[in-house]
Design a protein around this motif. Sequence first.
Motif: not given
Lengths: 230, 240
Positions: A127-128, A131, A150, A228, A230, B87-93, B100, B131, B133, B135
């Motif tokens: 899905x990443x 998207x 990732x 990730x 935070x 499907x939000x990018x997990x490595x981005x805020x 992006x 700001x 993430x 998660x």
Amino acid sequence: MSDIETKFYNAFIVKDRWILYFKGLGVTMEISILAGLIGIVIGCVVALMKLSEPKPGKKHTVFWYIATIYVDIIRGTPSVLQLLIMWFIVFSNSKNGVLVASLSFGINSGAYVSEIIRAGILAVDRGQTEAGLSLGLSKAQTMKEIVLPQAFKNVLPPIGNEFITLIKETAIVGYVSLSDLTRTASQISSRTYEAFMPLIGAAVIYFIIIKMLTLLLEALERRLRRSDLR
Amino acid sequence: MISVKNLCKTFNGQDVLRGITTEIDKGEKVAIIGSSGSGKSTFLRCLNLLEEPTSGEIWFEDQLLTDPKTDIYKVREHMGMVFQSFNLFANKTVMENITLAPVKLGVMNKEEAAEKALNLLDLVNLRAKADVYPASLSGGQKQRIAIARSLAMNPKVMLFDEPTSALDPEMVGEVLELIKVLAEGGMTMVIVTHEMGFAREVATRVFFIDEGIIMEENTPEMIFNSPQSKRLQDFLSKVL
């Protein structure tokens, strides 16, 4: 002087023998680090070659076949044998033993690293990628911006593990008469007719190096995880 | 705006779509309903070629998407998509998620994208989360951010693939409310959904997809009040 003290003295102090252990450790680390770097470069390239998916109904690319054959051969033969082949056949004229050994271990490690990286990339949710593509990003941009960062987190622990294995595996360079830590210890023990101190000493040095590396990797992992949540 | 001609899709010898032909005009809000496995998500995913059609034509404005020469990446910039699993990018805020694509694709510079993102965060009422993430967000918040992320590209059409199916019941409302706001703003949208009440309220047209074809299409009133086909009557009797 007690017996233990004599043994210790003979194994480490006489003729500044402790310097030999550190020279041996130097060879071990030089080969390990060089091989590790070669392994990661090969691993990345081979992983991408193996990930080039065919369209439904089409055959795999020629890259996929090359990568697959490479991984099969490396994983299907003992690393000692690979080292001997590199040493006595492929580079039999080379004077630079450390470089040949590094290359041999690097090529070996690359096969394992490529599988680690491939698995790490595949573990990132499909899905990443979808998207990213749905927004108009290219496959390469999606890979670089979203999937690889990732995947990096996924592969860090097994890559660390692979590097630790590599450090210990270089102990077989004694087969081609390079004086790494293990061979140095064994040579000293044959000179002093006493095995305990040199061998245990070498084991302790390996242990300390690897323990420090483990702590470093754990700290790095913790930092990556924190970023990730935070 | 979108024109589909005899679209077919086969997965491993199984016919998922068996000839879909339809037109979707600018400003329309099309809801697609049907039982699971009917092909409705596959149809939606074919519209921006996340799923490659086996045969048939898909036109977007004057471009033939199914032509290999068409730059599908460029086309996708104008077609937003919202997924069931966010499907939000997990490595981005949150902020980076939104900015992006516009920045990387050269649609806006960093400052413009950031300003746009803040406006969108106001729209979805999540400016305070800029700001963090993904998660640390709830499902409903993630989906609202995902919608904001799509909107950042100023799409001409939005494709929603079961946008509330993965949400806890108490979060469905906030996401549907947001989609409703977009609909009222004139956005063209195609929504695969199981929320019949929502389809009825927001859609201008409803497709009932069954066994890989559009079995019935009509206004929401007609679809829900006087379904013609036996299949649709059965389906509605089960879900309503």
